[in-house]
Design a protein around this motif. Structure first.
Motif, short mmCIF file in Angstrom:
data_model
loop_
_atom_site.label_atom_id
_atom_site.label_comp_id
_atom_site.label_asym_id
_atom_site.label_seq_id
_atom_site.Cartn_x
_atom_site.Cartn_y
_atom_site.Cartn_z
N GLN A 38 0.85 -1.19 0.00
CA GLN A 38 0.00 0.00 0.00
C GLN A 38 0.88 1.24 0.00
N ALA A 39 0.78 2.00 -1.07
CA ALA A 39 1.50 3.26 -1.18
C ALA A 39 0.65 4.38 -0.58
N PRO A 40 1.25 5.47 -0.20
CA PRO A 40 0.49 6.58 0.39
C PRO A 40 -0.62 7.05 -0.54
N GLY A 41 -1.81 7.15 0.00
CA GLY A 41 -2.94 7.63 -0.77
C GLY A 41 -3.54 6.64 -1.74
N ALA A 91 6.32 1.61 -0.71
CA ALA A 91 5.03 1.30 -0.08
C ALA A 91 5.29 0.56 1.23
N VAL A 92 4.23 0.38 1.98
CA VAL A 92 4.27 -0.56 3.10
C VAL A 92 3.88 -1.92 2.53
N LEU A 121 8.02 -1.17 5.81
CA LEU A 121 8.11 -0.05 4.88
C LEU A 121 9.30 -0.19 3.96
N VAL A 122 9.04 -0.04 2.68
CA VAL A 122 10.10 -0.02 1.67
C VAL A 122 10.14 1.38 1.06
N THR A 123 11.28 2.02 1.16
CA THR A 123 11.46 3.35 0.62
C THR A 123 12.52 3.29 -0.46
#
Length: 126
Positions: A38-41, A91-92, A121-123
């Protein structure tokens, strides 16, 4: 059943990470285990699944050829090797397992899974 995901972190564009998800619990015996993200938004989306007994795998088109899902039945652990990471992969990431009766066509549907890890979390920096 409890799922514990780990392995997330910060990586540069084009880099690699390996996520792990260890399951515990006396009733653990899924038909499928999967990774979702799940990515932000955005809504949570399917990434990859593996049939726990057969080891067969399915991938989202967006990760095919770059990600590999695998499992170690002896360790009750599923892995997600992520190569050639892109900023769009940020995303998480959540691992999921069913109780053992999930049908093939439902493995892509996150609402059909019974157990979830907390997410890692993967950044990806560009």
């Amino acid at each position: 059943v409890q799922l514990q995901a780990s392995g997330g972190g910060l990586v540069q564009d084009g880099g690699s990470l390996r996520l792990s998800c260890a399951a515990s619990g006396r009733t653990f015996g899924p038909r499928y285990m999967g990774w979702f993200r799940q990515a932000p938004g955005k809504d949570r989306e399917f990434v990859a699944t593996i049939n726990w007994r057969a080891g067969t795998t399915v991938y989202a088109d967006s990760v095919k050829g770059r990600f590999t899902i695998s499992r170690d039945r002896g360790k009750n652990t599923v892995y997600l090797q992520m190569n050639s990471l892109e900023p769009e992969d940020m995303a998480v990431y959540y691992c999921a397992a069913d109780r053992g009766s999930l049908i093939y066509s439902s493995q892509f549907d996150d609402s059909k899974y019974d157990y979830w890890g907390l997410g890692t979390l993967v950044t990806v920096s560009s």
